[in-house]
Design a protein around this motif. Structure first.
Motif, PDB file in Angstrom:
ATOM      1  N   ASP A  17       0.853  -1.185   0.000  1.00  0.00           N
ATOM      2  CA  ASP A  17       0.000   0.000   0.000  1.00  0.00           C
ATOM      3  C   ASP A  17       0.895   1.243   0.000  1.00  0.00           C
ATOM      4  O   ASP A  17       1.819   1.348   0.798  1.00  0.00           O
ATOM      5  CB  ASP A  17      -0.892  -0.023   1.245  1.00  0.00           C
ATOM      6  N   ASN A  19       0.573   4.359   0.904  1.00  0.00           N
ATOM      7  CA  ASN A  19       0.552   5.422   1.908  1.00  0.00           C
ATOM      8  C   ASN A  19       0.930   4.925   3.312  1.00  0.00           C
ATOM      9  O   ASN A  19       0.499   5.470   4.303  1.00  0.00           O
ATOM     10  CB  ASN A  19      -0.803   6.142   1.925  1.00  0.00           C
ATOM     11  N   THR A  47       0.214   7.329  -6.660  1.00  0.00           N
ATOM     12  CA  THR A  47      -0.418   8.249  -5.701  1.00  0.00           C
ATOM     13  C   THR A  47      -1.603   7.630  -4.980  1.00  0.00           C
ATOM     14  O   THR A  47      -2.081   8.179  -3.999  1.00  0.00           O
ATOM     15  CB  THR A  47      -0.890   9.529  -6.428  1.00  0.00           C
ATOM     16  N   TRP A  48      -2.096   6.488  -5.446  1.00  0.00           N
ATOM     17  CA  TRP A  48      -3.228   5.843  -4.795  1.00  0.00           C
ATOM     18  C   TRP A  48      -3.163   4.346  -5.046  1.00  0.00           C
ATOM     19  O   TRP A  48      -2.989   3.900  -6.168  1.00  0.00           O
ATOM     20  CB  TRP A  48      -4.537   6.402  -5.340  1.00  0.00           C
TER      21      TRP A  48
END
Length: 128
Positions: A17, A19, A47-48
């Motif tokens: 993941d 983040n 970014t995601w």
């Protein structure tokens, strides 16, 4: 991960993941652990969602910040160290080679050889 025996680990491919921060560590005995590399959420380009990281310079997901020198390890582990803790690990591959160890000659074989040599010497002495 327990490899069951020692391996030279020279590259890793991991998808996590994007983040969260992750730490990958290695061990010989599963008691004492050393840092192999750390993935910071700022290391990737996604970014995601999930992001893939490789320590193989020939791989298109190569990230120099996590590259490491070859280590001898039996165990590897990955753990989250920061971020939103909505973590996800999609893939974890370790690349390397099994350490070859020479099998020592058993002492019983050495004793047998000495006994055999003794019998030959005794036989030669009887003939003289």
């Amino acid at each position: 991960m327990d490899f069951g025996e020692l391996y030279n680990i020279n590259d890793v491919l991991v998808s996590v993941d994007n983040n969260d921060d992750y730490e990958v560590t290695w061990s010989l005995d599963s008691v004492s652990w050393s840092n192999l590399f750390t993935i910071n959420r700022s290391d990737g380009e996604i970014t995601w969602g999930m992001d893939t990281f490789s320590t193989d310079t020939l791989h298109n997901e190569y990230i120099a910040a996590i590259d490491f020198s070859t280590v001898q390890a039996r165990y590897l582990r990955i753990k989250v160290t920061g971020g939103d803790f909505g973590l996800s690990i999609g893939e974890f591959q370790a690349f390397g080679s099994k350490l070859t160890t020479s099998v020592p000659e058993p002492s019983s074989l050495a004793i047998f050889a000495l006994g055999f040599i003794g019998l030959i010497i005794r036989s030669v002495k009887k003939r003289s």
